[in-house]
Design a protein around this motif. Sequence first.
Motif, PDB file in Angstrom:
ATOM      1  N   LEU A  89       1.827  11.806   7.613  1.00  0.00           N
ATOM      2  CA  LEU A  89       1.514  11.539   6.220  1.00  0.00           C
ATOM      3  C   LEU A  89       0.096  12.028   5.962  1.00  0.00           C
ATOM      4  CD1 LEU A  89       2.787  10.008   3.724  1.00  0.00           C
ATOM      5  CD2 LEU A  89       1.361   8.067   4.406  1.00  0.00           C
ATOM      6  N   ALA A  90      -0.052  12.948   4.998  1.00  0.00           N
ATOM      7  CA  ALA A  90      -1.371  13.396   4.565  1.00  0.00           C
ATOM      8  C   ALA A  90      -1.811  12.442   3.459  1.00  0.00           C
ATOM      9  CB  ALA A  90      -1.314  14.830   4.051  1.00  0.00           C
ATOM     10  N   VAL A  91      -3.025  11.930   3.557  1.00  0.00           N
ATOM     11  CA  VAL A  91      -3.489  10.905   2.623  1.00  0.00           C
ATOM     12  C   VAL A  91      -4.846  11.294   2.050  1.00  0.00           C
ATOM     13  CG1 VAL A  91      -4.200   8.489   2.418  1.00  0.00           C
ATOM     14  CG2 VAL A  91      -2.215   9.086   3.813  1.00  0.00           C
ATOM     15  N   GLU A  92      -4.910  11.315   0.720  1.00  0.00           N
ATOM     16  CA  GLU A  92      -6.179  11.415   0.013  1.00  0.00           C
ATOM     17  C   GLU A  92      -6.568   9.973  -0.326  1.00  0.00           C
ATOM     18  OE1 GLU A  92      -8.061  13.473  -3.994  1.00  0.00           O
ATOM     19  OE2 GLU A  92      -5.951  12.875  -3.982  1.00  0.00           O
ATOM     20  N   TYR A  93      -7.773   9.579   0.071  1.00  0.00           N
ATOM     21  CA  TYR A  93      -8.189   8.200  -0.168  1.00  0.00           C
ATOM     22  C   TYR A  93      -9.651   8.161  -0.554  1.00  0.00           C
ATOM     23  CZ  TYR A  93     -10.427   8.109   4.479  1.00  0.00           C
ATOM     24  OH  TYR A  93     -11.219   8.370   5.566  1.00  0.00           O
ATOM     25  N   SER A  94     -10.077   6.986  -0.985  1.00  0.00           N
ATOM     26  CA  SER A  94     -11.466   6.808  -1.371  1.00  0.00           C
ATOM     27  C   SER A  94     -11.919   5.404  -1.022  1.00  0.00           C
ATOM     28  CB  SER A  94     -11.627   7.029  -2.881  1.00  0.00           C
ATOM     29  OG  SER A  94     -12.971   6.831  -3.272  1.00  0.00           O
ATOM     30  N   HIS A  95     -13.177   5.294  -0.671  1.00  0.00           N
ATOM     31  CA  HIS A  95     -13.821   3.994  -0.596  1.00  0.00           C
ATOM     32  C   HIS A  95     -14.226   3.672  -2.027  1.00  0.00           C
ATOM     33  CE1 HIS A  95     -14.344   3.848   3.826  1.00  0.00           C
ATOM     34  NE2 HIS A  95     -14.242   5.158   3.687  1.00  0.00           N
ATOM     35  N   GLY A  96     -14.325   2.425  -2.364  1.00  0.00           N
ATOM     36  CA  GLY A  96     -14.717   2.063  -3.721  1.00  0.00           C
ATOM     37  C   GLY A  96     -15.241   0.654  -3.782  1.00  0.00           C
ATOM     38  N   LEU A  97     -15.722   0.320  -4.970  1.00  0.00           N
ATOM     39  CA  LEU A  97     -16.267  -1.013  -5.217  1.00  0.00           C
ATOM     40  C   LEU A  97     -15.549  -1.641  -6.397  1.00  0.00           C
ATOM     41  CD1 LEU A  97     -20.101  -0.380  -4.882  1.00  0.00           C
ATOM     42  CD2 LEU A  97     -18.697  -1.808  -3.404  1.00  0.00           C
TER      43      LEU A  97
ATOM     44  N   LYS B 207     -13.990   4.259  -7.600  1.00  0.00           N
ATOM     45  CA  LYS B 207     -13.979   5.035  -6.360  1.00  0.00           C
ATOM     46  C   LYS B 207     -15.293   5.774  -6.170  1.00  0.00           C
ATOM     47  CE  LYS B 207     -11.736   9.088  -8.295  1.00  0.00           C
ATOM     48  NZ  LYS B 207     -10.510   9.310  -8.995  1.00  0.00           N
ATOM     49  N   THR B 208     -15.551   6.081  -4.910  1.00  0.00           N
ATOM     50  CA  THR B 208     -16.700   6.924  -4.566  1.00  0.00           C
ATOM     51  C   THR B 208     -16.125   8.290  -4.186  1.00  0.00           C
ATOM     52  OG1 THR B 208     -16.683   6.068  -2.297  1.00  0.00           O
ATOM     53  CG2 THR B 208     -18.130   4.966  -3.867  1.00  0.00           C
ATOM     54  N   ASP B 209     -16.569   8.869  -3.114  1.00  0.00           N
ATOM     55  CA  ASP B 209     -16.069  10.181  -2.702  1.00  0.00           C
ATOM     56  C   ASP B 209     -14.617  10.106  -2.254  1.00  0.00           C
ATOM     57  OD1 ASP B 209     -18.570  11.325  -3.131  1.00  0.00           O
ATOM     58  OD2 ASP B 209     -19.243  10.831  -1.108  1.00  0.00           O
TER      59      ASP B 209
END
Length: 153
Positions: A114-122, A131-133
């Motif tokens: 599984l290819a996943v685009e994700y982000s850290h966020g607050l 989201k951040t980067d």
Amino acid sequence: MRILIKILIGLSLIVLSNLIMAEQCSKSCQLDQVKAYFSALDKVAKKGSLPSDIDTLLELTHDDVKYIHVEYQANFTKDTWRKAFLRNLKLGRYQNTDKNQIRILNSIAGKNHLAVEYSHGLIQENGEWEKTDKYLAIFGFTDGKLSLIKELW
């Protein structure tokens, strides 16, 4: 006698197909496992996390899991990855709060990957997640468990 042989062959095929399916992980199964991984990773990254949180995260992975981070040239086995987590914990590097959260933005399923685009966020005061980067990771699955986490950022 022929009927008995046909029944035995039929039952054998059913058992074999069930064994093969048990080792596979569907797209929704893969996505659920990655969500659980990120949730456990969020818990590890929080201030006050414990070694048991690291163990809970690693329980989600196959015994032969590989963690690879291309940019940082990391290539961990389950054991070396655990040691790295414990070292960071001891050094006080995990300082996130309940407002920090990793979320999946997009995913593409492949055969056992599984290819996943994700982000850290607050989570903001109004309750919205910001989201951040964005990041990209490839997750592999063996015997229905996470067996590869390859960070490509």
